[in-house]
Design an enzyme around this catalytic site. Sequence first.
Site: not given
Ligand code: GLY
Length: 572
Positions: A383, A454
Amino acid sequence: MIHRLNTKKSRYLGLFLIFLFFVPIGCVQKRLGINNSGQYYNGMVVCAYPDASQVGLDILKKGGNAVDAAVAVQFALAVTFPEAGNIGGGGFMVYRSKTGESNTLDYREKGPAGASANMYLDANGNVIPDMSLHTHQASGVPGSVDGMVEAHRKYGKLKWADLVQPAIDLARNGFKISKKLAGNLNDIQQPLKKLNPGKSYFIKEGGWKEGEILVQEDLAKTLEQIRDKGRAGFYDGIVADQLVAEMKSGNGLITKADLQNYHSVWRKAITGNYKGYKIITMPPPSSGGIALLQLLQSVEKYPLKRWGYNQDSTVRLIVEAERRVYADRSKYLGDPDFYKVPVDSLLKPAYVSARMSNFSWDAATPSASIQPGSFVGYESDQTTHYSIVDRDGNAVSITTTLNDWFGSKIFVKGAGFLLNNEMDDFSSKPGVPNMYGMVGGKANSIQPGKRMLSSMTPTIIEKDGKLFMVVGTPGGSTIITSVFQTIINVIEFDQSIQQAVTSKRFHHQWLPDAIMTETGALDSTTVTKLQSKGYKITGRGPIGRVDAILKTQWGYYEGGADPRGDDTKLGY
Ligand code: GLY
């Protein structure tokens, strides 16, 4: 006597002259925002790539506010940090205005209308490997462009087109790639070729080298549509047609209607206190905010400062708190628009302290004996986070993602951008871990129009009612614990913000039952003591890339840019 008086007088005179000399210099420095050892008065940007930090800083210098700079950085990262910067993904923004008003924007991707609970299971009910990761069906409906339009509509000051243009210039004229980006591009040459037949994006025979120029003309054209038409430039018209055509070419689910129906959502920030500091953070569908507040509450009454950074007792307490918090996450966290997340119950002090009541100093609590609590999903490492403050004191903390490194690694043909594989953040089957080891259940089951859970934890902290810290990180399931450790490194262990960001990290997430550590995070004595109490310890690569800003008591900003990446702090 006369001599003493004279000495005293000349001392006062001396002090007065020093005051006359330094105060105006300080004022002039402050006005001009002169850099004094990394301290800035007028604004600061910390993000994952130097060119994108520069874009954000330029916007601040042109009189843009923190949200203007954030919009420009989001688009610039989509060009310069294709690993996670994006227009084909989603994210979360936590905002605090100069007057202390807070808000959050959820621009997380959504399940397409054609998604269903068992879409990644075979006829025997088993999860089909890789289907939620590297196929056209792995993508949720992207939220980033709508999120930026919405953030700008509500808080922006400069013209929209001026915020998108720097990214167009970077895409069209190209930018120098760093050693890390060259390496990352080289690492994905095989999957890129396999997943993008007939497309040439990022593919280079002989490999990429540091310092080469990466030009992305298709992406520049897409960004021009967004510059000229705003939301319609992505969710309608030529770019939407290209995205839907791409989906059709690979049995993907996203339709024109899915794109038109996508809207980001303003949600009330969740807040908590830690030793007098006010924590402002992201509510569900991120688990990050709730988990961070639970962790802080779990450790608050213990003398961490006395125990010291990453010492035996500190690690044990934190690991036991993490184990319990991640167990709760697996059961209770999901999209609040689809599932009633028991936010208040999870954050009740009595509940959090009851969860810690079976923690014993005699031995590790095995994760097998910990279940989610009761009262009356490990995501990608890939991320990206950015923190921004402006001269008025407005602050933005944004974490945004494609999920995996370069998302699904599938480009939208003709549009030059990568699609996310965020669908893997849903629980494909109750109790079956996703690619990063996170388990989930009903709360995070797949449904059309639902947002996948998330761990992203963009956070802003106040001290005495004033801005204190802006913080966040990538790192999938480790996001929560990295943000937590950065905060306590500053508040408990008196580290500077750069030290707090650089310091080695460790992580526990209930399952698997092991403390994951960066090399050098724990000294050998601590490791021996932990092992003697039954803790399993496994080494792993870098954990997180925290980008943070601290406002000091003297009123200037100091940045912490994570040396684990190309992260860059710039201010003025
Ligand atoms: N895809 C990483 C998150 O949203 O935590």
